[in-house]
Enzyme design. Structure first.
Site, PDB file in Angstrom:
ATOM      1  N   LYS A 147       0.891  -1.176   0.000  1.00  0.00           N
ATOM      2  CA  LYS A 147       0.000   0.000   0.000  1.00  0.00           C
ATOM      3  C   LYS A 147       0.915   1.208   0.000  1.00  0.00           C
ATOM      4  O   LYS A 147       1.569   1.502   0.996  1.00  0.00           O
ATOM      5  CB  LYS A 147      -0.884  -0.028   1.247  1.00  0.00           C
ATOM      6  CG  LYS A 147      -1.661   1.250   1.542  1.00  0.00           C
ATOM      7  CD  LYS A 147      -2.782   0.929   2.531  1.00  0.00           C
ATOM      8  CE  LYS A 147      -3.090   1.994   3.562  1.00  0.00           C
ATOM      9  NZ  LYS A 147      -3.462   3.300   3.089  1.00  0.00           N
ATOM     10  N   GLY A 172     -11.104   7.875   5.676  1.00  0.00           N
ATOM     11  CA  GLY A 172     -12.165   8.851   5.886  1.00  0.00           C
ATOM     12  C   GLY A 172     -13.514   8.268   6.272  1.00  0.00           C
ATOM     13  O   GLY A 172     -14.424   8.993   6.645  1.00  0.00           O
TER      14      GLY A 172
END
Lengths: 258, 66
Positions: free
Chosen positions: A99, A187
């Site tokens: 990632k 988020g």
């Protein structure tokens, strides 16, 4: 139920990817992993503690045999640091998955787009399966896909903010044009945020604080599992069109006249 | 000789290899990765990568993160 998807040579059925930060304990993290049904968990790479080298580690509690470990380059602010961190992660964890995070700003933790592109290019040439965390910018996502990233991971809102999906219109554009999986990363604050991401057509959602920061993280992990599944089903079902005015559900014929 | 390990100065014997250093630190674990002077040291070369005075050694491992 829903179909599998692939990232490089890795195949997944669960569309929820969880983190391993901010949990009260490794065991709480493990309980959340089980409740979430996630098949992949991201980890960071940090200096070993030289004074207590043999304490119980995260991966002693959560074995890489039970979950795919996705190392990340969190904390890197340059392409060079991210590339070196990715290579160290590959050595430490024997995985081609990474990632990729190259942060551009300490306050918002928004990605440095040019540096992310630069690092992605180097890592792809080196054989990594690159999953880049990136701004919800359709052009940046397109460039990353063209470089050969196995997915793009646009943010929904700043990391750890729990603000939900700030720009669904941009996400829709990214989803419409992408030929690689789109994983909404960062988020997500609660289950409905995850469901919305999936209803928009996201392949998967990656979240950490959304679960770890809940009052009852294990319960929230289960809520997220259900929301991801529900959102995916709704996407596959195809929602009804929105109308401005009412459309009666009961027959208009045969209404009594009193 | 003096080297930096994870940002702190340490005195280690001359001609030490990465493998010997990890042994000394009790860090011979499967999930440890090493960089010397911002270059990765592959696991397969731990036993013959010789350290030099002034080397900046980073020893990393996976931890919880998002």
């Amino acid at each position: 139920m829903s179909t599998a998807y692939t990232l490089g040579r890795h195949r997944f059925t669960s569309r929820l990817i969880i983190g391993s930060g901010k949990y009260k304990s490794f065991h709480e993290n493990l309980a959340c992993l089980e409740a979430s049904g996630a098949e992949m968990m991201t980890v960071a790479l940090r200096r070993v503690e030289l004074t207590t080298p043999n304490g119980e580690g995260l991966l002693d509690v959560i074995s890489p045999k039970r979950v795919v470990i996705l190392p990340n380059t969190a904390g890197c602010y340059t392409a060079q640091d991210a590339v070196l961190t990715a290579k160290l992660a590959r050595e430490a964890l024997e995985t081609d998955l990474i990632k990729l995070e190259v942060i551009g700003d300490t306050k918002t933790l928004f990605p440095d787009v040019p540096a992310t592109l630069e690092a992605a290019k180097i890592l792809i040439q080196d054989g990594f399966t690159v999953l880049p965390y990136i701004t919800d910018d359709p052009v940046a996502c397109k460039r990353l896909e063209e470089l050969g990233c196995a997915a793009v991971m646009p943010l929904a809102a700043p990391i750890g903010s729990g603000l939900g999906i700030r720009n669904p219109a941009n996400l829709l554009i990214i989803l419409e044009q992408a030929k690689v999986p789109v994983i909404v990363d960062a988020g997500v604050g609660t289950a409905s945020d995850a469901a919305v991401a999936m209803e928009l057509g996201a392949t998967a959602v990656l979240m950490n604080t959304g679960i770890a920061g809940a009052k009852d993280p294990v319960k929230m992990a289960e809520a997220m599992r259900l929301a991801i599944a529900a959102g995916r089903l709704a996407y596959e079902a195809g929602r009804m069109p929105r109308r401005l005015y009412a459309s009666a559900s009961s027959p208009l014929d045969g209404i009594a006249s009193f | 000789m003096n080297v930096s390990i994870n940002g702190k100065n340490h005195e280690i014997p001359p001609n030490f290899t990465v493998k010997q250093l990890l042994q000394m630190l009790q860090l011979e674990q499967p999930r440890v990765a090493v960089a010397v002077n911002a270059e990765i040291v592959p696991r397969s070369t731990f036993d013959h990568h010789q350290l030099a005075a002034g080397d900046r050694i980073e020893i990393l491992h996976p931890v919880g993160g998002g």
